[in-house]
Every structure is written in structure tokens, then in C-alpha cells.
Motif scaffolding. Sequence first.
Motif, short mmCIF file in Angstrom:
data_model
loop_
_atom_site.label_atom_id
_atom_site.label_comp_id
_atom_site.label_asym_id
_atom_site.label_seq_id
_atom_site.Cartn_x
_atom_site.Cartn_y
_atom_site.Cartn_z
N THR A 46 0.83 -1.22 0.00
CA THR A 46 0.00 0.00 0.00
C THR A 46 0.86 1.26 0.00
O THR A 46 0.59 2.22 -0.74
CB THR A 46 -0.93 0.00 1.23
N LEU A 47 1.90 1.27 0.83
CA LEU A 47 2.78 2.44 0.90
C LEU A 47 3.51 2.67 -0.42
O LEU A 47 3.71 3.81 -0.85
CB LEU A 47 3.79 2.28 2.04
N GLU A 49 2.37 1.73 -3.39
CA GLU A 49 1.36 2.16 -4.35
C GLU A 49 1.07 3.65 -4.22
O GLU A 49 0.83 4.35 -5.21
CB GLU A 49 0.08 1.35 -4.14
N ARG A 50 1.12 4.17 -2.98
CA ARG A 50 0.86 5.59 -2.75
C ARG A 50 2.10 6.45 -2.92
O ARG A 50 2.04 7.67 -2.77
CB ARG A 50 0.29 5.79 -1.34
N GLY A 51 3.26 5.84 -3.18
CA GLY A 51 4.47 6.60 -3.42
C GLY A 51 5.31 6.90 -2.19
O GLY A 51 6.31 7.61 -2.28
N TYR A 52 4.93 6.35 -1.03
CA TYR A 52 5.69 6.61 0.20
C TYR A 52 6.88 5.66 0.32
O TYR A 52 7.82 5.95 1.06
CB TYR A 52 4.78 6.50 1.41
N ARG A 66 6.97 10.53 -2.44
CA ARG A 66 5.90 11.18 -1.66
C ARG A 66 6.38 11.52 -0.25
O ARG A 66 6.02 12.58 0.29
CB ARG A 66 4.69 10.25 -1.59
#
Length: 253
Positions: A46-47, A49-52, A66
Motif C-alpha cells: 500500500t505504501l 502504491e501511494r508513493g511513500y 511522496r
Amino acid sequence: MARAVPAVERAFDVLELFLDVPELSAPEITAKLGLPRTTVHELVGTLAERGYLTTSGGNRFRLGVRSFQLGAVYAERLDLAREGQAVAEEIAERCQETVHVGVREGAGVLYVAKVDSSHPVRMVSAVGRLLPAHCTAIGKVLLAALPRAEFDEVYPEPELPAMTAGSITSRAALLDELAAIAGGGVAREHCESNDAVACVAAPVRDHSGAVVAAMSISAPILRWNDEVEQALRELVAEGAQRLSERLGSAPAA
């Protein structure tokens, strides 16, 4: 305070691992946090995928763009003068003496924040005033952090101008004192910029650990003694560390 959300806490636990190491694999994250393997895979997926987080090859992860963007926005919005004023007010309330935050401008110190003493006898200074760095406790802290080559550029001459009879007037003597400050972390000034004032100061660091400012506590010598100085040395170090943390520096060990 609102109830903490376990999934969000675990996600932050993952991200905060990267404060200490640049890259980690999913098994390493699992081992460090003691979480189920499937949970870690869901979190890092998930992280990422969100760019973190981003993959760096070989199924290893590092902080993503991110995370950098959030940190950059935070850094841009920090204001040394505003943050310094807030912490100076807290420290001044505890000691009832004058508190300054200053930065170096060449061979001078520029005050960017100040809180006056609550006592009727106080020092006269002003935000925006420039004083010779070698005559002030704040200046000595900032000079002690300079590489020797940069120090030599700031002070090319062997003799230094004096503000009072107590001022340091030779580059050699200043270097000796700066070496002691670099080792101990807190600087002292006694009637060197003002015949009637003593002062202690400690370094303020930014997120990179660099010394970017200093905080001082000043008091008239009529209220100064060894016991007072020791108490103010501890308090100014605490205040400088608190301001450093507000600027993104790591908390003290």
C-alpha cells in the motif's frame, strides 16, 4: 485524544524504520516489527502504491518521492524566527531572564528572536541588531561549529576588536575557547559585549544536524553566580534542543 488506529500506527512504524537505514527488505521489516509476514506485505504494498515507499531492486524498499515531498513542504514552512520566539518564551518564563535566538552573519551575530526578562533590571538589546560574534555567547557557539578554513576566512587578522575590557582580542585566544565549546556544547560570556551582563548559549541544529542558530540566556552580573550559571547552562541546553527538534533535528538520546 482520539483513539489510535492500529493499521495507521503500523504503517508509520514501517516508515519510521527508514529513519535509521536507507533500504530494507520485507523480511527485515517483518523481523524488526514482529508483525505477521502477510501484514507487512500488505503495508509495504500500500505504501509503495501511494508513493511513500519505492522498490530499489531485489525486493528491497526505500522511502519514495511522496515521503520526500511531505518532508520538503514541512521544511519550507518552518520559520526559525517564529519557532525561536515560541521556545524563547517558554524558557524565559522558567528563568525570568532575557532569552535570545541568533544566527551568524559573517563575523557578526544577528538576533532573530528575543524575550525580555521580567526583572526591572534587564539588558538592552533588540531583534535585528548585529553584534561581533566573538564577543557574544551565541556567536562563540556558532563560530565553534565552523570548519577551520571558514573560520580563517571570517577572521584573517590575528587581532580582534573589543567591545569591553573583557572581550577576547586575539584570534589565538578565541580558537582556544572555541575548542572548549566544541567539546562541551555550551558557551559562556562574562562582560564581553556589555560590562554588566553575563550569558550562556547552546547550539540549535536543523534536520541535517548542522548548527544553524544558537539560543542564549543573559542576566545582569548582579544576579549572576556559579549556581545561577550552572542552572542556566542546563536550561539553555534544554531550550536549544527543544528548538532543534522543532526544526526537524532528531530528539536527544
